[in-house]
Scaffold this motif. Structure first.
Motif, PDB file in Angstrom:
ATOM      1  N   GLN A 127     -85.448  20.849 -57.309  1.00 24.75           N
ATOM      2  CA  GLN A 127     -85.833  22.070 -56.981  1.00 24.75           C
ATOM      3  C   GLN A 127     -84.533  22.981 -56.811  1.00 24.75           C
ATOM      4  OE1 GLN A 127     -88.666  22.778 -54.089  1.00 24.75           O
ATOM      5  NE2 GLN A 127     -88.191  24.959 -53.725  1.00 24.75           N
ATOM      6  N   VAL A 128     -84.309  24.179 -57.387  1.00 27.25           N
ATOM      7  CA  VAL A 128     -83.139  24.907 -57.199  1.00 27.25           C
ATOM      8  C   VAL A 128     -83.685  26.262 -56.517  1.00 27.25           C
ATOM      9  CG1 VAL A 128     -81.850  23.967 -59.032  1.00 27.25           C
ATOM     10  CG2 VAL A 128     -83.304  25.815 -59.604  1.00 27.25           C
ATOM     11  N   GLN A 129     -82.829  26.913 -55.962  1.00 27.32           N
ATOM     12  CA  GLN A 129     -83.184  28.148 -55.390  1.00 27.32           C
ATOM     13  C   GLN A 129     -81.911  29.225 -55.794  1.00 27.32           C
ATOM     14  OE1 GLN A 129     -85.667  29.413 -53.704  1.00 27.32           O
ATOM     15  NE2 GLN A 129     -84.383  31.451 -54.204  1.00 27.32           N
ATOM     16  N   PRO A 130     -82.065  29.956 -56.873  1.00 24.32           N
ATOM     17  CA  PRO A 130     -81.035  30.867 -57.160  1.00 24.32           C
ATOM     18  C   PRO A 130     -80.859  31.850 -56.080  1.00 24.32           C
ATOM     19  CG  PRO A 130     -83.104  30.765 -58.751  1.00 24.32           C
ATOM     20  CD  PRO A 130     -83.358  30.121 -57.429  1.00 24.32           C
ATOM     21  N   VAL A 131     -79.620  32.338 -56.173  1.00 27.57           N
ATOM     22  CA  VAL A 131     -79.090  33.381 -55.196  1.00 27.57           C
ATOM     23  C   VAL A 131     -78.416  34.473 -55.621  1.00 27.57           C
ATOM     24  CG1 VAL A 131     -77.842  33.997 -52.879  1.00 27.57           C
ATOM     25  CG2 VAL A 131     -79.017  31.659 -53.370  1.00 27.57           C
ATOM     26  N   GLU A 132     -78.885  35.607 -55.640  1.00 29.55           N
ATOM     27  CA  GLU A 132     -77.934  36.770 -56.361  1.00 29.55           C
ATOM     28  C   GLU A 132     -76.846  37.344 -55.749  1.00 29.55           C
ATOM     29  OE1 GLU A 132     -82.589  37.068 -57.860  1.00 29.55           O
ATOM     30  OE2 GLU A 132     -81.452  36.945 -55.892  1.00 29.55           O
ATOM     31  N   SER A 133     -76.217  38.026 -56.191  1.00 28.39           N
ATOM     32  CA  SER A 133     -75.050  38.827 -55.700  1.00 28.39           C
ATOM     33  C   SER A 133     -74.473  39.799 -56.603  1.00 28.39           C
ATOM     34  CB  SER A 133     -74.029  38.114 -55.020  1.00 28.39           C
ATOM     35  OG  SER A 133     -73.294  37.271 -56.013  1.00 28.39           O
ATOM     36  N   GLY A 134     -73.939  40.930 -56.169  1.00 31.77           N
ATOM     37  CA  GLY A 134     -73.402  41.692 -57.081  1.00 31.77           C
ATOM     38  C   GLY A 134     -73.957  43.346 -57.242  1.00 31.77           C
ATOM     39  N   GLY A 135     -75.174  43.432 -56.681  1.00 37.23           N
ATOM     40  CA  GLY A 135     -75.749  44.662 -57.208  1.00 37.23           C
ATOM     41  C   GLY A 135     -75.024  45.873 -56.529  1.00 37.23           C
ATOM     42  N   GLY A 136     -75.507  47.313 -56.778  1.00 39.79           N
ATOM     43  CA  GLY A 136     -75.178  48.310 -55.966  1.00 39.79           C
ATOM     44  C   GLY A 136     -75.386  49.429 -56.842  1.00 39.79           C
ATOM     45  N   LEU A 137     -74.681  50.641 -56.341  1.00 36.48           N
ATOM     46  CA  LEU A 137     -74.766  51.928 -56.759  1.00 36.48           C
ATOM     47  C   LEU A 137     -73.507  52.169 -57.953  1.00 36.48           C
ATOM     48  CD1 LEU A 137     -76.089  54.771 -56.779  1.00 36.48           C
ATOM     49  CD2 LEU A 137     -74.826  55.132 -54.898  1.00 36.48           C
ATOM     50  N   VAL A 138     -73.969  52.635 -58.854  1.00 40.37           N
ATOM     51  CA  VAL A 138     -72.934  53.146 -60.033  1.00 40.37           C
ATOM     52  C   VAL A 138     -73.553  54.264 -60.728  1.00 40.37           C
ATOM     53  CG1 VAL A 138     -73.985  51.668 -61.753  1.00 40.37           C
ATOM     54  CG2 VAL A 138     -71.516  52.190 -61.763  1.00 40.37           C
ATOM     55  N   GLN A 139     -72.425  54.952 -61.326  1.00 42.39           N
ATOM     56  CA  GLN A 139     -72.952  56.273 -61.941  1.00 42.39           C
ATOM     57  C   GLN A 139     -73.075  55.882 -63.584  1.00 42.39           C
ATOM     58  OE1 GLN A 139     -69.669  59.027 -61.624  1.00 42.39           O
ATOM     59  NE2 GLN A 139     -70.309  60.029 -60.116  1.00 42.39           N
ATOM     60  N   ALA A 140     -74.232  56.665 -64.369  1.00 38.02           N
ATOM     61  CA  ALA A 140     -74.391  56.377 -65.487  1.00 38.02           C
ATOM     62  C   ALA A 140     -73.137  56.016 -66.142  1.00 38.02           C
ATOM     63  CB  ALA A 140     -75.238  57.519 -66.142  1.00 38.02           C
ATOM     64  N   GLY A 141     -73.190  55.279 -67.246  1.00 39.89           N
ATOM     65  CA  GLY A 141     -72.153  55.120 -68.114  1.00 39.89           C
ATOM     66  C   GLY A 141     -71.271  53.791 -67.438  1.00 39.89           C
ATOM     67  N   GLY A 142     -71.337  53.718 -66.315  1.00 40.01           N
ATOM     68  CA  GLY A 142     -70.548  52.688 -65.546  1.00 40.01           C
ATOM     69  C   GLY A 142     -71.053  51.155 -65.846  1.00 40.01           C
ATOM     70  N   SER A 143     -70.149  50.189 -65.301  1.00 41.63           N
ATOM     71  CA  SER A 143     -70.555  48.843 -65.188  1.00 41.63           C
ATOM     72  C   SER A 143     -70.725  48.107 -63.904  1.00 41.63           C
ATOM     73  CB  SER A 143     -69.295  48.140 -66.007  1.00 41.63           C
ATOM     74  OG  SER A 143     -69.312  48.521 -67.188  1.00 41.63           O
ATOM     75  N   LEU A 144     -71.516  46.878 -64.104  1.00 41.48           N
ATOM     76  CA  LEU A 144     -71.761  46.217 -62.867  1.00 41.48           C
ATOM     77  C   LEU A 144     -71.947  44.832 -63.289  1.00 41.48           C
ATOM     78  CD1 LEU A 144     -74.516  47.829 -60.469  1.00 41.48           C
ATOM     79  CD2 LEU A 144     -71.846  47.344 -60.008  1.00 41.48           C
ATOM     80  N   ARG A 145     -71.544  43.959 -62.487  1.00 40.57           N
ATOM     81  CA  ARG A 145     -71.622  42.537 -62.982  1.00 40.57           C
ATOM     82  C   ARG A 145     -72.548  41.826 -61.620  1.00 40.57           C
ATOM     83  NH1 ARG A 145     -68.509  39.130 -66.524  1.00 40.57           N
ATOM     84  NH2 ARG A 145     -68.673  37.128 -66.176  1.00 40.57           N
ATOM     85  N   LEU A 146     -73.732  41.269 -62.272  1.00 38.42           N
ATOM     86  CA  LEU A 146     -74.314  40.353 -61.173  1.00 38.42           C
ATOM     87  C   LEU A 146     -74.152  38.881 -61.357  1.00 38.42           C
ATOM     88  CD1 LEU A 146     -77.764  41.897 -61.920  1.00 38.42           C
ATOM     89  CD2 LEU A 146     -75.970  42.732 -60.410  1.00 38.42           C
ATOM     90  N   SER A 147     -74.160  38.252 -60.380  1.00 39.50           N
ATOM     91  CA  SER A 147     -73.959  36.787 -60.390  1.00 39.50           C
ATOM     92  C   SER A 147     -75.162  36.005 -59.736  1.00 39.50           C
ATOM     93  CB  SER A 147     -72.623  36.257 -59.532  1.00 39.50           C
ATOM     94  OG  SER A 147     -72.340  35.308 -60.046  1.00 39.50           O
ATOM     95  N   CYS A 148     -75.413  34.646 -60.317  1.00 37.51           N
ATOM     96  CA  CYS A 148     -76.401  34.062 -59.760  1.00 37.51           C
ATOM     97  C   CYS A 148     -76.017  32.653 -59.278  1.00 37.51           C
ATOM     98  CB  CYS A 148     -77.848  34.073 -60.377  1.00 37.51           C
ATOM     99  SG  CYS A 148     -79.000  33.019 -59.904  1.00 37.51           S
TER     100      CYS A 148
END
Length: 122
Positions: free
Chosen positions: A1-22
């Motif tokens: 059994q695995v338990q995914p854990v996310e990180s990296g969300g947030g607030l960004v303006q349109a046209g911007g970038s984000l990177r999520l990690s799990c």
């Protein structure tokens, strides 16, 4: 059994970038199909991207194709999001399915993270 854990969300303006990690809280994601889903307020949870083991091809929803890229290595699964739009605002979930083939049905994914909020302002 695995338990995914996310990180990296947030607030960004349109046209911007984000990177999520799990990353898995225990064991590894080896042998699992990994996916990113998202759920916006008042909407159903939808598949954004899915990918098999390292080197395999992936699946992308039409609404994100060309803007989002899913990366996978031995330790984690990332979602690089470029050209973000306000309609990308949602809680993003990392999920794992024990399958030998790529699956796109939400029901196939047994293990889910808690989710991370992504908000894109206009």
């Amino acid at each position: 059994q695995v338990q995914p854990v996310e990180s990296g969300g947030g607030l960004v303006q349109a046209g911007g970038s984000l990177r999520l990690s799990c990353a898995p809280s225990a064991r590894t994601f080896a042998g699992y199909i990994m996916a990113w889903f998202r759920q916006a307020p008042g909407k159903e949870r939808e598949l954004v991207a899915a990918r098999g083991w390292i080197g395999s091809t992936g699946y992308y929803a039409g609404s994100v194709k060309g803007r989002f890229t899913m990366f996978r290595d031995y330790a984690k699964v990332d979602l690089q999001m470029n050209g973000l739009k306000p309609e990308d605002t949602a809680v993003y979930y990392c999920a794992a399915a024990r399958s030998s083939t790529l699956v796109t049905s939400r029901a196939a994914y047994e293990y889910w993270g808690q989710g991370t909020q992504v908000t894109v302002s206009s």
